[in-house]
Design a protein around this motif. Structure first.
Motif, PDB file in Angstrom:
ATOM      1  N   LEU A  18       0.833  -1.204   0.000  1.00 21.19           N
ATOM      2  CA  LEU A  18       0.000   0.000   0.000  1.00 21.19           C
ATOM      3  C   LEU A  18       0.867   1.253   0.000  1.00 21.19           C
ATOM      4  N   GLY A  19       1.918   1.241   0.817  1.00 19.95           N
ATOM      5  CA  GLY A  19       2.808   2.390   0.857  1.00 19.95           C
ATOM      6  C   GLY A  19       3.668   2.508  -0.389  1.00 19.95           C
ATOM      7  N   GLU A  20       4.210   1.380  -0.844  1.00 15.58           N
ATOM      8  CA  GLU A  20       5.141   1.381  -1.974  1.00 15.58           C
ATOM      9  C   GLU A  20       4.463   1.700  -3.296  1.00 15.58           C
ATOM     10  N   SER A 138      -1.505  -8.615  -2.921  1.00 16.66           N
ATOM     11  CA  SER A 138      -0.504  -7.592  -3.258  1.00 16.66           C
ATOM     12  C   SER A 138      -0.955  -6.767  -4.456  1.00 16.66           C
ATOM     13  N   LYS A 139      -1.590  -7.429  -5.430  1.00 17.09           N
ATOM     14  CA  LYS A 139      -2.093  -6.702  -6.606  1.00 17.09           C
ATOM     15  C   LYS A 139      -3.229  -5.760  -6.218  1.00 17.09           C
ATOM     16  N   VAL A 140      -4.119  -6.235  -5.370  1.00 18.77           N
ATOM     17  CA  VAL A 140      -5.244  -5.405  -4.928  1.00 18.77           C
ATOM     18  C   VAL A 140      -4.735  -4.182  -4.168  1.00 18.77           C
ATOM     19  N   MET A 141      -3.799  -4.400  -3.251  1.00 21.90           N
ATOM     20  CA  MET A 141      -3.270  -3.291  -2.449  1.00 21.90           C
ATOM     21  C   MET A 141      -2.509  -2.294  -3.322  1.00 21.90           C
ATOM     22  N   THR A 142      -1.776  -2.806  -4.307  1.00 25.04           N
ATOM     23  CA  THR A 142      -1.056  -1.908  -5.211  1.00 25.04           C
ATOM     24  C   THR A 142      -2.032  -1.091  -6.041  1.00 25.04           C
ATOM     25  N   GLY A 143      -3.124  -1.727  -6.485  1.00 23.07           N
ATOM     26  CA  GLY A 143      -4.135  -0.998  -7.239  1.00 23.07           C
ATOM     27  C   GLY A 143      -4.754   0.127  -6.434  1.00 23.07           C
ATOM     28  N   LEU A 144      -5.076  -0.168  -5.179  1.00 28.86           N
ATOM     29  CA  LEU A 144      -5.614   0.871  -4.301  1.00 28.86           C
ATOM     30  C   LEU A 144      -4.586   1.979  -4.077  1.00 28.86           C
ATOM     31  N   ALA A 145      -3.324   1.570  -3.944  1.00 28.96           N
ATOM     32  CA  ALA A 145      -2.251   2.548  -3.706  1.00 28.96           C
ATOM     33  C   ALA A 145      -2.082   3.487  -4.890  1.00 28.96           C
ATOM     34  N   VAL A 146      -2.195   2.951  -6.100  1.00 31.98           N
ATOM     35  CA  VAL A 146      -2.047   3.778  -7.302  1.00 31.98           C
ATOM     36  C   VAL A 146      -3.084   4.894  -7.306  1.00 31.98           C
ATOM     37  N   VAL A 147      -4.328   4.545  -7.018  1.00 30.24           N
ATOM     38  CA  VAL A 147      -5.402   5.547  -6.988  1.00 30.24           C
ATOM     39  C   VAL A 147      -5.162   6.553  -5.870  1.00 30.24           C
ATOM     40  N   PHE A 162       4.972  11.536   0.018  1.00 36.21           N
ATOM     41  CA  PHE A 162       6.145  10.859   0.589  1.00 36.21           C
ATOM     42  C   PHE A 162       5.989  10.653   2.099  1.00 36.21           C
ATOM     43  N   ILE A 163       5.413  11.620   2.777  1.00 31.47           N
ATOM     44  CA  ILE A 163       5.181  11.468   4.218  1.00 31.47           C
ATOM     45  C   ILE A 163       4.182  10.344   4.472  1.00 31.47           C
ATOM     46  N   THR A 164       3.140  10.299   3.648  1.00 35.48           N
ATOM     47  CA  THR A 164       2.129   9.245   3.788  1.00 35.48           C
ATOM     48  C   THR A 164       2.738   7.876   3.520  1.00 35.48           C
ATOM     49  N   MET A 165       3.499   7.764   2.441  1.00 30.15           N
ATOM     50  CA  MET A 165       4.148   6.495   2.092  1.00 30.15           C
ATOM     51  C   MET A 165       5.090   6.037   3.202  1.00 30.15           C
ATOM     52  N   GLY A 166       5.944   6.950   3.662  1.00 28.07           N
ATOM     53  CA  GLY A 166       6.912   6.593   4.689  1.00 28.07           C
ATOM     54  C   GLY A 166       6.243   6.158   5.980  1.00 28.07           C
ATOM     55  N   THR A 167       5.168   6.849   6.342  1.00 27.22           N
ATOM     56  CA  THR A 167       4.442   6.496   7.572  1.00 27.22           C
ATOM     57  C   THR A 167       3.837   5.107   7.469  1.00 27.22           C
ATOM     58  N   ILE A 168       3.244   4.803   6.327  1.00 28.35           N
ATOM     59  CA  ILE A 168       2.653   3.474   6.114  1.00 28.35           C
ATOM     60  C   ILE A 168       3.730   2.397   6.184  1.00 28.35           C
ATOM     61  N   GLN A 169       4.908   2.679   5.633  1.00 27.97           N
ATOM     62  CA  GLN A 169       5.989   1.697   5.660  1.00 27.97           C
ATOM     63  C   GLN A 169       6.574   1.519   7.058  1.00 27.97           C
ATOM     64  N   VAL A 170       6.541   2.556   7.856  1.00 25.43           N
ATOM     65  CA  VAL A 170       6.935   2.419   9.268  1.00 25.43           C
ATOM     66  C   VAL A 170       5.953   1.482   9.975  1.00 25.43           C
ATOM     67  N   ILE A 171       4.673   1.640   9.688  1.00 25.86           N
ATOM     68  CA  ILE A 171       3.658   0.762  10.275  1.00 25.86           C
ATOM     69  C   ILE A 171       3.904  -0.686   9.868  1.00 25.86           C
ATOM     70  N   ALA A 172       4.240  -0.903   8.580  1.00 19.40           N
ATOM     71  CA  ALA A 172       4.545  -2.258   8.108  1.00 19.40           C
ATOM     72  C   ALA A 172       5.744  -2.838   8.850  1.00 19.40           C
ATOM     73  N   THR A 173       6.748  -2.002   9.083  1.00 16.98           N
ATOM     74  CA  THR A 173       7.943  -2.451   9.813  1.00 16.98           C
ATOM     75  C   THR A 173       7.598  -2.854  11.239  1.00 16.98           C
ATOM     76  N   LEU A 174       6.856  -1.997  11.917  1.00 14.23           N
ATOM     77  CA  LEU A 174       6.484  -2.276  13.307  1.00 14.23           C
ATOM     78  C   LEU A 174       5.608  -3.518  13.404  1.00 14.23           C
ATOM     79  N   TYR A 175       4.709  -3.684  12.457  1.00 11.07           N
ATOM     80  CA  TYR A 175       3.830  -4.857  12.476  1.00 11.07           C
ATOM     81  C   TYR A 175       4.641  -6.135  12.274  1.00 11.07           C
ATOM     82  N   SER A 176       5.631  -6.082  11.382  1.00 11.65           N
ATOM     83  CA  SER A 176       6.414  -7.283  11.074  1.00 11.65           C
ATOM     84  C   SER A 176       7.300  -7.714  12.240  1.00 11.65           C
ATOM     85  N   ILE A 177       7.570  -6.807  13.176  1.00 16.39           N
ATOM     86  CA  ILE A 177       8.399  -7.147  14.342  1.00 16.39           C
ATOM     87  C   ILE A 177       7.735  -8.240  15.178  1.00 16.39           C
TER      88      ILE A 177
END
Length: 205
Positions: A18-20, A138-147, A162-177
């Motif tokens: 979603l972030g990427e 992954s395809k569904v999330m990427t499609g939503l991300a594009v829009v 960029f702030i939105t993307m980075g924040t979402i990726q921080v959330i992904a990192t924390l969740y994966s821990i």
């Protein structure tokens, strides 16, 4: 029903996609915004792909040694978030090139290790379903991300994106821990079982 480790891997990757996925379709617009041309766009994107490819091969080999795949994956997620925030400081083709190479290294750390872990925890009898969920979601999330990315840039700005993307990726990192915690619990349970078996065999110990 997916087991806990598979859920963590699946949901963290969905958040990551979603972030990427917000930026790729409008990468060319951003490159032109900082003065780049068609050749710059193709060259910088090619650098990202080459860096990703080379480091994916290296990380794939490295992860088969006595190194935690989960830790490498989480480091990759974290680096991805850091380099995404670095877009805020990009003002030239060279700085964009460096950020893209950094993102390629981050992807190389996260992707082969994620695949290896997902295969490790999969239910062999439901492999088609499990991998179908991973690829399909992954395809569904990427499609939503594009829009979403297009809407943010159209109505707000690239910096907001960029702030939105980075924040979402921080959330992904924390969740994966959570995966490290799950592995730690599993290791503790295994050690206890070994200890119990040992005492059953050698009560005098």
């Amino acid at each position: 029903m997916l087991q806990k480790n598979l859920k963590i891997l699946l949901y963290s990757s969905n958040i990551w996609y979603l972030g990427e996925g917000m930026f790729a379709p409008i990468f060319g617009l951003f490159t032109q915004k900082i003065g780049g041309n068609i050749l710059d766009i193709s060259g910088i994107w090619a650098a990202y792909l080459v860096a990703t490819g080379i480091f994916t091969i290296l990380v794939g080999k490295l992860s088969d040694r006595n190194i935690s795949k989960a830790k490498l994956m989480i480091i990759g997620y974290a680096l991805n978030a850091i380099f995404t925030f670095c877009y805020l400081f990009v003002s030239s083709q060279l700085s964009l090139f460096l950020v893209q190479v950094g993102l390629g290294i981050a992807s190389a750390l996260a992707t082969p290790t994620w695949n290896a872990l997902y295969a490790q925890y999969e239910d062999r009898e439901k492999a088609g379903q499990i991998w179908g969920m991973a690829d399909g979601q992954s395809k569904v999330m990427t499609g939503l991300a594009v829009v979403l990315g297009g809407v943010i840039v159209n109505w707000l700005s690239f910096n907001t994106l960029f702030i939105t993307m980075g924040t979402i990726q921080v959330i992904a990192t924390l969740y994966s821990i959570q995966l490290l915690r799950q592995q730690g619990r599993a290791a503790t349970t295994t050690d206890r079982k070994h200890l119990l078996r040992r005492h059953q065999i050698n009560p005098s110990d």
